[in-house]
Design a protein around this motif. Structure first.
Motif, short mmCIF file in Angstrom:
data_model
loop_
_atom_site.label_atom_id
_atom_site.label_comp_id
_atom_site.label_asym_id
_atom_site.label_seq_id
_atom_site.Cartn_x
_atom_site.Cartn_y
_atom_site.Cartn_z
N ARG A 1 -10.83 -31.21 6.28
CA ARG A 1 -9.65 -31.00 6.94
C ARG A 1 -9.75 -31.95 8.33
NH1 ARG A 1 -7.73 -26.42 5.05
NH2 ARG A 1 -9.03 -24.99 3.69
N TRP A 2 -10.91 -32.40 8.84
CA TRP A 2 -10.91 -33.23 9.93
C TRP A 2 -10.57 -34.73 9.38
CZ3 TRP A 2 -11.81 -33.76 15.02
CH2 TRP A 2 -12.38 -32.34 15.65
N TRP A 3 -10.58 -35.09 8.11
CA TRP A 3 -10.29 -36.30 7.54
C TRP A 3 -8.83 -36.44 7.36
CZ3 TRP A 3 -13.21 -40.45 7.65
CH2 TRP A 3 -12.77 -41.57 7.00
N ALA A 4 -8.29 -35.27 6.85
CA ALA A 4 -6.81 -35.19 6.33
C ALA A 4 -6.15 -35.20 7.78
CB ALA A 4 -6.43 -33.76 5.72
N PHE A 5 -6.45 -34.35 8.95
CA PHE A 5 -5.72 -34.38 10.04
C PHE A 5 -5.90 -35.66 10.89
CE2 PHE A 5 -4.91 -33.37 14.39
CZ PHE A 5 -3.59 -32.47 14.33
N GLY A 6 -6.93 -36.14 11.08
CA GLY A 6 -7.22 -37.17 11.93
C GLY A 6 -6.97 -38.62 11.20
N ALA A 7 -7.78 -38.76 10.12
CA ALA A 7 -7.72 -40.04 9.41
C ALA A 7 -6.40 -40.33 8.89
CB ALA A 7 -8.79 -40.24 8.51
N LEU A 8 -5.75 -39.39 8.01
CA LEU A 8 -4.51 -39.62 7.58
C LEU A 8 -3.41 -39.38 8.11
CD1 LEU A 8 -3.15 -40.43 4.94
CD2 LEU A 8 -3.07 -38.21 3.96
N ALA B 1 1.62 -39.18 7.14
CA ALA B 1 1.19 -37.99 8.18
C ALA B 1 1.51 -36.54 7.93
CB ALA B 1 1.97 -38.45 9.43
N VAL B 2 2.66 -36.40 7.45
CA VAL B 2 3.10 -35.11 6.95
C VAL B 2 2.09 -34.49 5.88
CG1 VAL B 2 4.64 -33.59 5.73
CG2 VAL B 2 5.54 -35.21 7.59
N LEU B 3 1.74 -35.35 4.83
CA LEU B 3 0.60 -34.99 4.01
C LEU B 3 -0.64 -34.69 4.60
CD1 LEU B 3 1.43 -37.58 1.11
CD2 LEU B 3 1.74 -34.97 0.78
N ARG C 1 -0.42 -31.30 6.45
CA ARG C 1 -0.44 -30.05 5.64
C ARG C 1 -1.88 -29.93 4.99
NH1 ARG C 1 -0.75 -25.91 4.08
NH2 ARG C 1 -0.25 -25.28 1.84
N ALA C 2 -2.27 -31.09 4.58
CA ALA C 2 -3.58 -31.06 4.03
C ALA C 2 -4.74 -30.39 4.69
CB ALA C 2 -4.18 -32.29 3.50
N ALA C 3 -4.62 -30.55 6.17
CA ALA C 3 -5.53 -30.02 6.88
C ALA C 3 -5.73 -28.48 6.88
CB ALA C 3 -5.15 -30.34 8.45
N SER C 4 -4.84 -27.86 6.33
CA SER C 4 -4.76 -26.37 6.23
C SER C 4 -4.56 -25.86 4.58
CB SER C 4 -3.76 -25.60 7.12
OG SER C 4 -2.33 -25.90 6.85
N ALA C 5 -4.73 -26.93 3.84
CA ALA C 5 -4.19 -26.53 2.41
C ALA C 5 -5.51 -26.38 1.50
CB ALA C 5 -3.56 -27.84 1.87
N SER C 6 -5.09 -25.78 0.32
CA SER C 6 -6.06 -25.64 -0.72
C SER C 6 -6.89 -26.91 -1.28
CB SER C 6 -5.68 -24.83 -1.90
OG SER C 6 -4.71 -25.47 -2.75
N PRO C 7 -8.11 -26.68 -1.68
CA PRO C 7 -8.72 -27.94 -2.26
C PRO C 7 -7.70 -28.69 -3.23
CG PRO C 7 -10.23 -26.12 -2.39
CD PRO C 7 -8.95 -25.68 -1.88
N ARG C 8 -6.87 -27.84 -3.88
CA ARG C 8 -6.14 -28.76 -4.99
C ARG C 8 -4.78 -29.46 -4.47
NH1 ARG C 8 -7.10 -27.89 -10.29
NH2 ARG C 8 -4.94 -28.50 -11.03
N GLU C 9 -4.40 -28.76 -3.29
CA GLU C 9 -3.53 -29.31 -2.33
C GLU C 9 -3.95 -30.69 -1.82
OE1 GLU C 9 -0.38 -26.63 -0.31
OE2 GLU C 9 -2.17 -25.66 -0.66
N ARG C 10 -5.13 -30.47 -1.28
CA ARG C 10 -5.81 -31.75 -0.66
C ARG C 10 -6.21 -32.81 -1.65
NH1 ARG C 10 -8.56 -27.34 1.81
NH2 ARG C 10 -10.55 -27.88 0.69
#
Length: 175
Positions: free
Chosen positions: A43-50, A91-93, A96-105
């Protein structure tokens, strides 16, 4: 951007991996035992890095496109506008991934890999074929292009395997 030293220009993108990594480390120290550390990292990686990293690139390419082309070592062309909006999609991905299921991430990581690994191949090609050692072509941005999706995919794939049907509850907890 020409006024900034090469070392600053080439290492700046690494902040988009370093800050989420520090956030994840600190968050893992105070996590509840039922929340897996890998999920916190994702979640941190999705929101911050991506997410934040790609939004920064979007805004940079929209606000100062010629400077961005110069930092990469490319000619000024309409590609700056296209790169801005490709990064907006990333960025949108990420957000979104920061609050998504493992499959969505996992899907977000794969989509990011499609663009960023292609960009990394382009950077390496320009590096060796044309001697492009510009700050925005090698160094930090190249590391980001490779590592951001790789980490997202690895962490999400681990969670998808852990949550897959057919595994016992005890096996999922042990993973």
């Amino acid at each position: 951007m020409d006024n900034l030293p090469y070392a600053v220009q080439t290492t700046f993108p690494l902040l988009f991996m370093l800050v989420p990594a520090l956030g994840a480390l600190l968050s893992c120290r105070r996590r509840s035992p039922v929340r897996p550390a890998a999920e916190i990292w994702q979640r941190w990686w999705a929101f911050g890095a991506l997410g934040i990293g790609s939004l920064w690139i979007t805004l940079s390419f929209l606000a100062v496109p010629n400077a961005m082309a110069d930092v990469i070592g490319f000619a000024h062309s309409p590609f700056q506008f296209e790169i801005a909006f490709a990064n907006l999609g990333l960025a949108v991905l990420g957000f979104r991934a920061a609050s998504a299921s493992p499959r969505e991430r996992l899907t977000s990581g794969l989509a990011a890999a499609a663009f960023l690994w292609g960009a990394a191949i382009g950077h390496v090609y320009q590096w060796f074929a044309n001697g492009d050692h510009a700050a925005g072509n090698t160094g930090g941005i190249l590391a980001n292009d490779i590592l951001i999706p790789a980490v997202m995919i690895a962490l999400a794939a681990r969670d998808v395997r852990r949550d897959s049907p057919g595994r016992s509850h005890a096996a999922r907890l042990a993973a």
